[in-house]
Structure formats: structure tokens, C-alpha cells
Scaffold this active site. Structure first.
Site, PDB file in Angstrom:
ATOM      1  N   LYS A 140      -4.721  -2.388  14.596  1.00 12.52           N
ATOM      2  CA  LYS A 140      -5.287  -1.043  14.454  1.00 12.52           C
ATOM      3  C   LYS A 140      -6.523  -1.101  13.560  1.00 12.52           C
ATOM      4  O   LYS A 140      -6.421  -1.294  12.349  1.00 12.52           O
ATOM      5  CB  LYS A 140      -4.284  -0.064  13.821  1.00 12.52           C
ATOM      6  CG  LYS A 140      -4.797   1.364  13.932  1.00 12.52           C
ATOM      7  CD  LYS A 140      -4.311   2.295  12.868  1.00 12.52           C
ATOM      8  CE  LYS A 140      -5.182   2.367  11.667  1.00 12.52           C
ATOM      9  NZ  LYS A 140      -6.539   2.919  11.873  1.00 12.52           N
ATOM     10  N   GLY A 185      -6.398  -2.671   2.877  1.00 10.80           N
ATOM     11  CA  GLY A 185      -6.991  -1.362   2.627  1.00 10.80           C
ATOM     12  C   GLY A 185      -6.778  -0.973   1.179  1.00 10.80           C
ATOM     13  O   GLY A 185      -6.639  -1.832   0.304  1.00 10.80           O
ATOM     14  N   SER A 186      -6.728   0.315   0.945  1.00 19.84           N
ATOM     15  CA  SER A 186      -6.636   0.808  -0.426  1.00 19.84           C
ATOM     16  C   SER A 186      -5.238   0.600  -0.997  1.00 19.84           C
ATOM     17  O   SER A 186      -4.250   0.562  -0.257  1.00 19.84           O
ATOM     18  CB  SER A 186      -6.989   2.299  -0.452  1.00 19.84           C
ATOM     19  OG  SER A 186      -6.063   3.010   0.348  1.00 19.84           O
ATOM     20  N   THR A 187      -5.169   0.497  -2.299  1.00 19.16           N
ATOM     21  CA  THR A 187      -3.868   0.369  -2.965  1.00 19.16           C
ATOM     22  C   THR A 187      -3.031   1.633  -2.716  1.00 19.16           C
ATOM     23  O   THR A 187      -1.817   1.567  -2.554  1.00 19.16           O
ATOM     24  CB  THR A 187      -4.086   0.107  -4.472  1.00 19.16           C
ATOM     25  OG1 THR A 187      -4.772  -1.154  -4.593  1.00 19.16           O
ATOM     26  CG2 THR A 187      -2.782   0.020  -5.233  1.00 19.16           C
ATOM     27  N   VAL A 209      -2.854   3.618   0.015  1.00 23.94           N
ATOM     28  CA  VAL A 209      -2.154   3.567   1.311  1.00 23.94           C
ATOM     29  C   VAL A 209      -1.221   2.352   1.362  1.00 23.94           C
ATOM     30  O   VAL A 209      -0.130   2.423   1.927  1.00 23.94           O
ATOM     31  CB  VAL A 209      -3.168   3.556   2.485  1.00 23.94           C
ATOM     32  CG1 VAL A 209      -2.429   3.474   3.824  1.00 23.94           C
ATOM     33  CG2 VAL A 209      -4.047   4.800   2.456  1.00 23.94           C
ATOM     34  N   GLY A 210      -1.625   1.248   0.738  1.00 29.53           N
ATOM     35  CA  GLY A 210      -0.787   0.041   0.740  1.00 29.53           C
ATOM     36  C   GLY A 210       0.581   0.277   0.117  1.00 29.53           C
ATOM     37  O   GLY A 210       1.594  -0.210   0.626  1.00 29.53           O
ATOM     38  N   GLU A 231      -3.204  -6.635   1.344  1.00 27.25           N
ATOM     39  CA  GLU A 231      -4.485  -7.027   0.726  1.00 27.25           C
ATOM     40  C   GLU A 231      -5.154  -5.728   0.306  1.00 27.25           C
ATOM     41  O   GLU A 231      -5.612  -4.962   1.147  1.00 27.25           O
ATOM     42  CB  GLU A 231      -5.371  -7.774   1.736  1.00 27.25           C
ATOM     43  CG  GLU A 231      -4.808  -9.091   2.226  1.00 27.25           C
ATOM     44  CD  GLU A 231      -4.923 -10.224   1.211  1.00 27.25           C
ATOM     45  OE1 GLU A 231      -5.336  -9.969   0.056  1.00 27.25           O
ATOM     46  OE2 GLU A 231      -4.575 -11.359   1.576  1.00 27.25           O
ATOM     47  N   CYS A 274     -13.896  -6.008  -1.236  1.00 28.87           N
ATOM     48  CA  CYS A 274     -12.751  -5.986  -2.150  1.00 28.87           C
ATOM     49  C   CYS A 274     -12.932  -7.005  -3.271  1.00 28.87           C
ATOM     50  O   CYS A 274     -12.346  -6.866  -4.333  1.00 28.87           O
ATOM     51  CB  CYS A 274     -11.469  -6.258  -1.377  1.00 28.87           C
ATOM     52  SG  CYS A 274     -11.588  -7.710  -0.344  1.00 28.87           S
ATOM     53  N   GLU A 326     -12.121   1.359  -8.691  1.00 28.12           N
ATOM     54  CA  GLU A 326     -12.869   0.654  -7.648  1.00 28.12           C
ATOM     55  C   GLU A 326     -13.848   1.642  -7.014  1.00 28.12           C
ATOM     56  O   GLU A 326     -13.427   2.613  -6.389  1.00 28.12           O
ATOM     57  CB  GLU A 326     -11.896   0.126  -6.582  1.00 28.12           C
ATOM     58  CG  GLU A 326     -12.597  -0.683  -5.519  1.00 28.12           C
ATOM     59  CD  GLU A 326     -11.650  -1.154  -4.417  1.00 28.12           C
ATOM     60  OE1 GLU A 326     -10.824  -0.347  -3.955  1.00 28.12           O
ATOM     61  OE2 GLU A 326     -11.743  -2.321  -4.016  1.00 28.12           O
TER      62      GLU A 326
END
Ligand code: NAD
Length: 456
Positions: free
Chosen positions: A154, A207-209, A211-212, A229, A263, A355
Site C-alpha cells: 500500500k 511512516g510516522s511514530t 501511526v506506527g 520503521e 527519516c 521531527e
């Protein structure tokens, strides 16, 4: 079915409208992937290796096309986009060697023979961000396919074009239908379904922390495997015994490459106080020398930000009263341009801790080695970093003390497909790339075979 307009960030023109899949379409894709994976895993290892080499060759024949698509969709400078497409080919070639090398072990035991197998997981979902669409996708799909899995990819909503093209190239190269499918869609719909669908056995999320953590929490319900990641706020530590000219000349490229949408961006430059003023004198012309402009031009070093929304997010970190030391230049007119910006804030400022993911760097002085290490580690992230010193002992001491997964000494290198990549702390979980990556797409199975006693 909903749709999404894909926009060229350098011109603000609409490139294409892409259909966003719904949950039912994901379920159909999973069913097709389950069937394709069974056939794929049954192939002889040499045949799977050959199929991946054919995919790599097809990518190689389309480098220029893939690069042009990335320039248009993501605003990446053409030279960088060509490198990214070549990197996809190289990652596929590297992991094409794996099917024939995924050896288990034979372990000494009493009463029989004990062997281990690396069994594929089944269907793997790969969710990618918009900053390096092709390369990050390849870090997931190449080793996962090599280990005998099917892959659903995706791409991020803003940058799906190269991933969609790679999906078609896979079919053109002869990979079976259903084995590698690209499913454009909204994160909370398609990405979320990867997390909740029981036949998706692993999710690789970049992706972002924010959403992770949600992906990891959702995966827990099925004890689903995850590789994460996530974000970064990496330090570039400059000691007073280093080659200061080279440290200053390269620092802009350690953070402003890909317009800071990286990143691994070294977005905090920490400079020993004894050389701080001299470093800033050297940094200014280096920052002003970064060539920002039309990504189709060969001499361009930095393109625009990816979208208007992201431009607004980055801009919010540089209000009118921001402590700007100096800035580079950027074109006016249409496009989401943002000039490279150097800030000298207080240690606790949010530009030092959050970030920004744009071409904004903070420079802070430090006193000694202990202070540098404490400052470098004063973040919830731990992805990357650089250490500039001519003292080998110090280079090793500081490398061991900085809590980050990927460090480079007297350089800003982060990613080689032959070496492991990933984050400490909230920058992620697990590692991608390197020789062991296919193993993270397998389960170890132990088989004991009883050997009877001799009859005479
Ligand atoms: P993001 O978290 O907003 O989105 C990443 C992907 O997740 C997108 O495909 C998105 O559609 C999807 N997604 C959104 N909501 C979801 C949900 N509820 N369930 C499942 N998937 C969902 O990140 P982004 O803005 O696209 O990318 C920037 C971030 O990625 C930065 O924080 C950056 O540091 C990080 N990043 C990390 C690495 C790394 O290797 N550590 C590499 C590149 C980018």
C-alpha cells in the site's frame, strides 16, 4: 469508489487521479495472494531466484521511466530519482540470491536427527510513506518475496505512481498474478485492513511514530508480526578535532537531501563550543550553495516539499520570530518550495525535539564528549546519526554510546542494501536490509526425526 488527485509538487498541476480501494477490494486481493503464495512457495528455490532476477532486469529496463514518474510525483531531483530506481533493481538482485541460501540447521540431539526450516509466513502487507516511495517499498517486498511470501503493497496516498508501475512491471517480468499486488488506498482503510485481516501474517510499516504505534497495537490482537520503521531526529556531532571544513561542507547534504524529508536527516547539528563560531562561518556558504529548483534539471540538488499540507506543517516551525541564523534560497511561483533554513534555538525548543521532516536544521553548541552524548540521546527517537572526529577512540566510544541504529563516522551514510537498517527506541522495531532480512519474513520450524536403534 473514492479517488485521490496526484499532484506534481514542483508545479501544483494534477498528474493523475488514482482510485482508492475499499476494504472489500483488499479482501479480494488477500484471497488472490493466499492462492498465489502457495504456488510460489512450492517452486524450486532456483526458479524463485530466477523470477526475482527477471523482475530486477525488467526494473533495469525501465529506470528512466520510473525516475521520471518520481520526479513528477514527488519532486525528487532527477539524479536522485534515477539512483532510487537503480536501488530497487539492486535490492531485487541482492535478494534474488536468497531463495537458494535460506539454509536451516542440523542440530546434534540424542535419538535422531534434528533440522530447522525457514518457512514463509504467507501474505505480507507492506505500508509505505511518501518520502522515498520506491526504495522503501523494495526493502519490504524484495526480501519477503525471496523468502517465499506473497506481498500486498500500500503506497502513501500522495505518491502512489512508481509503486503502481512496479506492480505492473512485476507482472510483465513474469511474476505470477496475485503474488505481488499494489493496492492504492487510504491508510485507515487499506493499511488498517492489512492489520485486521487474519490472512495477512505480517505488516511492514514505514511512516510516522504516531501511526506506527497504532499499527503495533492493532497487530497485537492477532499476535501479528510487525517491522516498524518510524521517525527520527538524528544528531550530527561535530568535535573540535575533526576536519571542520569537510564537516561544514557536507552538513547541508546530511539534512537537506530530499528537502529534509528523510527519516535519517541529521536535523540537529551539535558542535563543540570551541569551534562553534568557525563552524557557523563555514556552514553559511555551504547552505547558501545548495541548488534548490526544478527537479528535472540535472544540477538541482533539492526539490520542493511533497505537498501543500506538508509545506504548511514545515512552515509552522519557522514563524517570523524564529531564531534564524541564515537561509539558502528557493524559487518563487507555483510549487511547494522551502529554502534551506538554519536555526539556533534553545535546547528545549520544539524545533530541537520534534521531527520537522523538512529543510530546517537546528545547530546547538556542546561542551565535551559527555555533553554531546547526552544531547544526542535526549530524544525519543534513535534512527541515525553522524560523528565527526579524527580521534579513533572517540569515534568508537561515541558510536557505542549514541542510542541509534545507523551511525556513520566522518560521513553521512545511512542506507546500504547489504547492511542492516532500523531504529532504536521509538524509531522502530526490527531491521530491514542486510543479509538477514529474508529471515524476518519466515518462521523457524524445528523437526525431529526419530532414528531407531540398530536391530543387530
Ligand atoms: P504516515 O504515518 O502518515 O503514513 C505512512 C503510511 O501509513 C501511509 O501509507 C499511510 O496511508 C498509512 N497509514 C495512515 N494511517 C494508517 C492506519 N491507521 N493504519 C495503517 N496505515 C496507515 O507517515 P508519512 O507522513 O507518510 O511519512 C513520514 C514519516 O515516515 C516520518 O515520520 C518519517 O520519519 C517516517 N519514515 C521512516 C523511515 C524509516 O525507515 N525509519 C523511512 C521513511 C520515512
Amino acid at each position: 469508489m473514492s479517488t485521490c488527485e496526484v499532484i506534481n509538487p514542483a508545479t501544483e498541476e494534477v498528474l493523475r487521479t488514482v482510485d482508492l480501494l475499499d476494504e472489500a477490494a483488499v479482501d479480494d486481493a488477500v484471497a488472490a495472494a493466499v492462492a498465489a503464495q502457495r504456488q510460489w512457495a512450492r517452486l524450486a528455490p532456483a526458479d524463485r531466484a530466477g523470477a526475482l532476477r527477471a523482475f530486477a532486469a525488467t526494473v533495469d529496463a525501465h529506470i528512466a521511466e520510473l525516475a521520471a514518474l518520481e520526479v513528477a510525483n514527488s519532486g525528487h531531483p532527477i539524479g536522485q530519482a534515477e539512483w532510487e530506481a537503480g536501488h530497487v533493481r539492486d535490492v531485487l538482485t541482492y535478494y534474488a540470491a536468497s531463495p537458494e541460501r535460506l539454509s536451516g540447521r542440523q542440530i546434534p540431539v540424542a535419538g535422531g536427527l534434528d533440522v530447522t526450516f525457514h518457512e514463509p509466513l504467507g501474505v505480507v502487507g507492506v505500508i509505505t510513506p511518501w518520502n522515498f516511495p520506491m526504495t522503501i517499498a523494495a526493502w519490504g517486498f524484495a526480501p519477503a518475496l525471496a523468502a517465499g511470501n506473497a506481498v500486498l503493497l500500500k503506497p502513501a496516498e500522495w505518491t502512489p505512481l512508481t509503486s503502481i508501475r512496479l506492480g505492473r512491471l512485476a507482472l510483465e517480468s513474469g511474476l505470477p498474478e496475485g503474488l505481488f499486488q499494489v493496492l492504492p488506498g487510504a491508510g485507515p482503510v487499506v493499511g488498517e485492513r492489512f492489520v485486521t485481516h487474519p490472512d495477512v501474517r505480517k505488516v511492514v510499516f514505514t511512516g510516522s511514530t504516531r501511526v506506527g504505534t497504532r499499527v503495533m497495537a492493532g497487530a497485537a490482537a492477532q499476535v501479528k508480526r510487525v517491522t516498524l520503521e518510524l521517525g527520527g531526529k538524528s544528531a550530527n556531532i561535530v568535535f573540535d578535532d575533526c576536519d571542520l571544513e569537510r564537516a561544514a561542507a557536507t552538513a547541508p547534504y546530511g539534512v537537506f537531501d530530499n528537502a529534509g524529508q528523510d527519516c535519517c536527516a541529521r536535523s540537529r547539528i551539535l558542535v563543540q563550543r570551541t569551534v562553534y563560531d568557525r563552524f557557523m562561518e563555514l556552514l553559511e556558504p555551504a547552505v547558501k550553495g545548495v541548488v534548490v529548483g526544478d527537479p528535472t534539471a540535472r544540477d538541482t540538488e533539492m526539490g520542493p516539499l511533497v505537498s501543500k499540507k506538508h509545506w504548511e506543517s514545515v512552515s509552522a516551525y519557522v514563524p517570523d520570530d524564529a531564531p534564524v541564523a541564515f537561509r539558502g534560497s528557493a524559487p518563487g511561483g507555483p510549487g511547494y518550495w522551502f529554502a534551506p533554513t538554519v536555526l539556533t534555538p534553545a535546547r528545549a525548543d520544539r524545533t530541537v525535539t520534534e521531527e520537522i521532516f523538512g529543510p530546517v536544521v537546528t545547530v546547538l553548541p556542546f561542551e565535551d564528549e559527555a555533553d554531546a552524548i547526552a544531547l544526542a540521546n535526549a530524544t525519543s527517537y534513535g534512527l541515525s546519526g553522524s560523528i565527526w572526529t579524527d580521534n579513533v577512540s572517540r569515534a568508537l566510544r561515541v558510536s557505542r554510546a549514541v542510542e541509534a541504529g545507523n551511525l556513520s563516522v566522518n560521513s553521512h551514510s545511512s542506507v546500504r542494501y547489504t547492511t542492516p537498517f532500523g531504529g532504536f527506541k521509538q524509531s522502530g522495531l526490527g531491521r530491514e536490509l542486510g543479509p538477514d532480512a529474508p529471515l524476518s519474513f519466515t518462521e523457524t520450524k524445528n523437526v525431529f526425526i526419530h532414528v531407531g536403534e540398530p536391530t543387530n
